[in-house]
Scaffold this active site. Structure first.
Site, PDB file in Angstrom:
ATOM      1  CG  LEU A 200      11.018  -2.169   8.282  1.00  0.00           C
ATOM      2  CD1 LEU A 200      11.054  -3.502   9.024  1.00  0.00           C
ATOM      3  CD2 LEU A 200       9.972  -2.710   6.739  1.00  0.00           C
TER       4      LEU A 200
ATOM      5  CB  SER B  64       3.701  13.879  -6.202  1.00  0.00           C
ATOM      6  OG  SER B  64       2.669  14.460  -5.966  1.00  0.00           O
TER       7      SER B  64
ATOM      8  CE1 TYR C 101       4.821  13.235  -0.055  1.00  0.00           C
ATOM      9  CE2 TYR C 101       2.917  14.109  -1.052  1.00  0.00           C
ATOM     10  CZ  TYR C 101       4.082  13.153  -1.241  1.00  0.00           C
ATOM     11  OH  TYR C 101       4.099  12.323  -2.253  1.00  0.00           O
TER      12      TYR C 101
ATOM     13  CE  LYS D 231       7.453  12.707  -2.699  1.00  0.00           C
ATOM     14  NZ  LYS D 231       8.630  11.532  -2.749  1.00  0.00           N
TER      15      LYS D 231
ATOM     16  CG  PHE E 104      -1.095  12.247 -12.500  1.00  0.00           C
ATOM     17  CD1 PHE E 104       0.218  12.476 -13.016  1.00  0.00           C
ATOM     18  CD2 PHE E 104      -1.935  13.561 -12.435  1.00  0.00           C
ATOM     19  CE1 PHE E 104       0.641  13.567 -13.503  1.00  0.00           C
ATOM     20  CE2 PHE E 104      -1.535  14.577 -13.171  1.00  0.00           C
ATOM     21  CZ  PHE E 104      -0.221  14.669 -13.432  1.00  0.00           C
TER      22      PHE E 104
HETATM   23  P1  NAD Z   1       4.785   3.830   1.464  1.00  0.00           P
HETATM   24  O1  NAD Z   1       4.784   4.926   2.794  1.00  0.00           O
HETATM   25  O2  NAD Z   1       3.927   2.723   1.275  1.00  0.00           O
HETATM   26  O3  NAD Z   1       6.533   3.653   1.006  1.00  0.00           O
HETATM   27  C1  NAD Z   1       7.416   4.479   1.635  1.00  0.00           C
HETATM   28  C2  NAD Z   1       8.432   3.518   2.232  1.00  0.00           C
HETATM   29  O4  NAD Z   1       9.590   4.402   2.434  1.00  0.00           O
HETATM   30  C3  NAD Z   1       7.910   3.030   3.568  1.00  0.00           C
HETATM   31  O5  NAD Z   1       7.950   1.663   3.413  1.00  0.00           O
HETATM   32  C4  NAD Z   1       8.609   3.743   4.643  1.00  0.00           C
HETATM   33  O6  NAD Z   1       8.800   2.903   5.622  1.00  0.00           O
HETATM   34  C5  NAD Z   1       9.797   4.044   3.750  1.00  0.00           C
HETATM   35  N1  NAD Z   1      10.865   5.090   4.375  1.00  0.00           N
HETATM   36  C6  NAD Z   1      10.165   6.363   4.868  1.00  0.00           C
HETATM   37  N2  NAD Z   1      11.086   6.920   5.428  1.00  0.00           N
HETATM   38  C7  NAD Z   1      12.339   6.294   5.179  1.00  0.00           C
HETATM   39  C8  NAD Z   1      13.595   6.588   5.658  1.00  0.00           C
HETATM   40  N3  NAD Z   1      13.951   7.640   6.328  1.00  0.00           N
HETATM   41  N4  NAD Z   1      14.586   5.524   5.267  1.00  0.00           N
HETATM   42  C9  NAD Z   1      13.946   4.491   5.042  1.00  0.00           C
HETATM   43  N5  NAD Z   1      12.875   3.898   4.684  1.00  0.00           N
HETATM   44  C10 NAD Z   1      12.075   5.206   4.835  1.00  0.00           C
HETATM   45  O7  NAD Z   1       4.331   4.831   0.407  1.00  0.00           O
HETATM   46  P2  NAD Z   1       4.209   4.873  -1.182  1.00  0.00           P
HETATM   47  O8  NAD Z   1       2.652   4.977  -1.603  1.00  0.00           O
HETATM   48  O9  NAD Z   1       4.378   3.466  -2.022  1.00  0.00           O
HETATM   49  O10 NAD Z   1       5.120   5.935  -1.827  1.00  0.00           O
HETATM   50  C11 NAD Z   1       6.115   5.734  -2.490  1.00  0.00           C
HETATM   51  C12 NAD Z   1       6.826   7.176  -2.960  1.00  0.00           C
HETATM   52  O11 NAD Z   1       5.987   7.598  -4.064  1.00  0.00           O
HETATM   53  C13 NAD Z   1       6.785   8.255  -1.713  1.00  0.00           C
HETATM   54  O12 NAD Z   1       8.266   8.829  -1.703  1.00  0.00           O
HETATM   55  C14 NAD Z   1       5.810   8.955  -1.928  1.00  0.00           C
HETATM   56  O13 NAD Z   1       6.021  10.333  -1.484  1.00  0.00           O
HETATM   57  C15 NAD Z   1       5.593   9.099  -3.450  1.00  0.00           C
HETATM   58  N6  NAD Z   1       4.237   9.208  -4.168  1.00  0.00           N
HETATM   59  C16 NAD Z   1       3.385   8.619  -3.728  1.00  0.00           C
HETATM   60  C17 NAD Z   1       1.912   8.698  -4.158  1.00  0.00           C
HETATM   61  C18 NAD Z   1       0.828   7.915  -3.606  1.00  0.00           C
HETATM   62  O14 NAD Z   1      -0.332   8.450  -3.599  1.00  0.00           O
HETATM   63  N7  NAD Z   1       0.882   6.840  -3.008  1.00  0.00           N
HETATM   64  C19 NAD Z   1       1.851   9.951  -5.021  1.00  0.00           C
HETATM   65  C20 NAD Z   1       2.921  10.507  -5.518  1.00  0.00           C
HETATM   66  C21 NAD Z   1       4.071  10.341  -4.857  1.00  0.00           C
HETATM   67  N1  UFG Z   2     -11.443  12.136  -1.217  1.00  0.00           N
HETATM   68  C1  UFG Z   2     -12.789  12.081  -0.746  1.00  0.00           C
HETATM   69  N2  UFG Z   2     -12.884  11.341   0.514  1.00  0.00           N
HETATM   70  C2  UFG Z   2     -11.975  10.776   1.062  1.00  0.00           C
HETATM   71  C3  UFG Z   2     -10.662  10.729   0.439  1.00  0.00           C
HETATM   72  C4  UFG Z   2     -10.443  11.782  -0.653  1.00  0.00           C
HETATM   73  O1  UFG Z   2     -13.961  12.732  -1.300  1.00  0.00           O
HETATM   74  O2  UFG Z   2     -12.133  10.218   2.071  1.00  0.00           O
HETATM   75  C5  UFG Z   2     -11.378  12.884  -2.565  1.00  0.00           C
HETATM   76  C6  UFG Z   2     -10.458  13.962  -2.546  1.00  0.00           C
HETATM   77  O3  UFG Z   2     -11.245  15.308  -1.978  1.00  0.00           O
HETATM   78  C7  UFG Z   2     -10.005  14.303  -4.238  1.00  0.00           C
HETATM   79  C8  UFG Z   2     -10.187  12.768  -4.414  1.00  0.00           C
HETATM   80  O4  UFG Z   2     -10.906  11.965  -3.561  1.00  0.00           O
HETATM   81  O5  UFG Z   2     -11.111  14.836  -4.686  1.00  0.00           O
HETATM   82  C9  UFG Z   2      -8.694  12.115  -4.229  1.00  0.00           C
HETATM   83  O6  UFG Z   2      -8.219  12.435  -2.934  1.00  0.00           O
HETATM   84  P1  UFG Z   2      -6.919  11.804  -2.588  1.00  0.00           P
HETATM   85  O7  UFG Z   2      -6.360  11.991  -0.954  1.00  0.00           O
HETATM   86  O8  UFG Z   2      -6.818  10.170  -2.838  1.00  0.00           O
HETATM   87  O9  UFG Z   2      -5.663  12.170  -3.436  1.00  0.00           O
HETATM   88  P2  UFG Z   2      -5.162  13.678  -3.786  1.00  0.00           P
HETATM   89  O10 UFG Z   2      -5.385  13.818  -5.181  1.00  0.00           O
HETATM   90  O11 UFG Z   2      -5.512  14.404  -2.807  1.00  0.00           O
HETATM   91  O12 UFG Z   2      -3.652  13.591  -3.459  1.00  0.00           O
HETATM   92  C10 UFG Z   2      -2.844  12.032  -3.666  1.00  0.00           C
HETATM   93  C11 UFG Z   2      -1.645  12.043  -2.759  1.00  0.00           C
HETATM   94  C12 UFG Z   2      -0.509  13.157  -2.757  1.00  0.00           C
HETATM   95  C13 UFG Z   2      -0.311  13.326  -4.271  1.00  0.00           C
HETATM   96  C14 UFG Z   2      -1.459  13.561  -5.106  1.00  0.00           C
HETATM   97  C15 UFG Z   2      -0.806  13.763  -6.596  1.00  0.00           C
HETATM   98  O13 UFG Z   2      -2.250  11.846  -1.399  1.00  0.00           O
HETATM   99  O14 UFG Z   2       0.113  12.877  -2.008  1.00  0.00           O
HETATM  100  O15 UFG Z   2      -2.273  12.454  -5.109  1.00  0.00           O
HETATM  101  O16 UFG Z   2       0.120  12.534  -6.863  1.00  0.00           O
HETATM  102  F1  UFG Z   2       0.679  14.368  -4.238  1.00  0.00           F
END
Ligand code: NAD
Ligand code: UFG
Length: 338
Positions: A33, A124, A149, A153, A178
């Site tokens: 959490l 990712s 970060y 990954k 994505f």
């Molecule tokens: P999120 O933060 O909503 O979910 C991650 C969950 O992991 C959270 O509920 C957090 O409390 C829990 N957590 C973190 N560290 C922990 C630990 N040590 N033990 C137990 N629980 C732990 O994020 P999300 O957007 O749902 O992402 C899920 C996964 O997908 C992550 O690994 C993230 O890196 C990956 N991912 C997300 C995105 C994105 O844009 N959302 C893109 C690519 C990859």
């Molecule tokens: N952007 C803005 N204003 C904002 C936020 C984002 O202009 O306030 C733009 C960024 O410059 C980018 C696009 O919106 O061009 C998307 O940005 P995000 O931050 O939403 O997403 P990213 O592609 O930068 O990264 C996300 C996750 C990463 C992950 C990646 C690929 O944050 O963790 O997608 O999955 F690795």
């Protein structure tokens, strides 16, 4: 199958739990959490009509994990738990390596001790760095990541691949997401970032609901359709269904497999802003700011491998994702806080 979902109360995890239940699987959730609320699972229970077993356990807590594996007959794990804020990872690299890498090592060790050798890992598109060509395929080279970060990954992909090579009983599916956006159509669960959102869609919805004055667009001088960054925005429910399809790979014993989960379509920041306005009728004021450090111009997926092998393609469009993100934000301006 009975599937342990680590990080299952988070954004993608909670949506995936629903799709697992819809597909007839059982889900057991662990989460510390640190970035989510247990209330998300109460909402999930409302949607699926049954309670989801939940353990407040940190993946670095070996004893805590052991107890879960002793109690529940886990057959596979979908591993979402991890820290995910790009900017924060540059300030706190130790915390990111420790949580994401050490946590996964403990989890995998406890899994194998209990004979559970099926894992789906949340990777990712960040592992492609700044790609030479788009769309990126799974064969596109991995590039150095611009933040810790992303490095976690990339390293975890390598670690899990090596573990599978050494012990072919493992089945490892690396899913490269994505840009997930959208929310469950019920409006009961969705993305709930702490503080100022880093990502584009939650920023847009917070402007729409009046929590933030205007969106800052990070650069309009990229070599793209309108100068703003282009990404592959995928509805979180499509992403969740991709995980259910990946579960079906375990019985094929294919070793380590990698799949892009994206739509195959690039959308610019301005296009997303306008799509949101059209889909919801809410105007999004914005200003153009400097480029954000570490950003790239364009990235979107070639998702044909997932189509061929998993029988999965994204079915929701940007408009639908905007409507669903907005329903969630409008109904829950303060996230899971009542
Ligand atoms: P999120 O933060 O909503 O979910 C991650 C969950 O992991 C959270 O509920 C957090 O409390 C829990 N957590 C973190 N560290 C922990 C630990 N040590 N033990 C137990 N629980 C732990 O994020 P999300 O957007 O749902 O992402 C899920 C996964 O997908 C992550 O690994 C993230 O890196 C990956 N991912 C997300 C995105 C994105 O844009 N959302 C893109 C690519 C990859
Ligand atoms: N952007 C803005 N204003 C904002 C936020 C984002 O202009 O306030 C733009 C960024 O410059 C980018 C696009 O919106 O061009 C998307 O940005 P995000 O931050 O939403 O997403 P990213 O592609 O930068 O990264 C996300 C996750 C990463 C992950 C990646 C690929 O944050 O963790 O997608 O999955 F690795």
């Amino acid at each position: 199958m009975k599937i342990l979902v680590t990080g299952g109360s988070g954004y993608i995890g909670s949506h995936t739990v629903i799709e697992l239940i819809n597909a007839g699987h059982e889900a057991v959730v662990i989460d510390n959490l640190s970035n989510s609320s247990e209330k998300s699972l109460e909402r999930v229970a409302k949607i699926v009509g049954k309670e989801i077993p939940f353990y407040k356990v940190d993946i670095r807590d070996r004893e805590g994990l052991e107890k879960v594996f002793e109690k529940e007959k886990i057959e596979a794990c979908i591993h979402f738990a991890g820290l995910k804020a790009v900017g924060e990872s540059c300030v706190k690299p130790w915390e990111y390596y420790e949580n994401n890498i050490s946590g996964t090592l403990v989890l995998v060790d406890v899994m194998r001790k209990h004979g559970v050798k099926n894992i789906i890992f949340s990777s990712s598109a960040t592992v492609y760095g700044d790609p030479d060509t788009v769309p990126v395929t799974e064969k596109s080279p991995k590039k150095p990541c611009t933040n810790p970060y992303g490095t976690t990954k990339s390293m975890l992909e390598t670690i899990l691949t090596d573990i599978q090579t050494a012990d072919p009983e493992w089945n490892v599916v690396l899913l490269r997401y994505f840009n997930p956006i959208g929310a469950h159509e019920s409006g009961l669960i969705g993305e709930n970032p702490n503080g100022i959102p880093n990502n584009l869609m939650p920023y847009i919805t917070q402007v729409a609901v009046g929590k933030r004055e205007k969106l800052g667009i990070f650069g309009n001088d990229y070599d793209t359709v309108d100068g703003t960054g282009v990404r592959d925005y995928i509805h979180v429910v499509d992403l969740a269904i991709g995980h259910v399809k990946a579960v079906e790979r375990f019985s094929l014993n294919k070793g380590t497999e990698i799949f892009n989960l994206g739509t195959g379509k690039g959308t610019s920041v301005l296009e997303l802003v306008h799509a949101f306005e059209d889909a919801t009728g809410v105007k999004i004021p914005y200003e153009i700011k400097d480029r954000r450090a570490g950003d790239i111009a364009t990235n979107y997926a070639d998702a044909s491998l997932a189509a061929k092998e998993l029988g999965w393609t994204a079915k929701y469009d940007i408009k639908r994702a905007c409507q669903d993100s907005w329903r969630w934000q409008k109904n829950n301006p303060n996230g899971f806080e009542e």
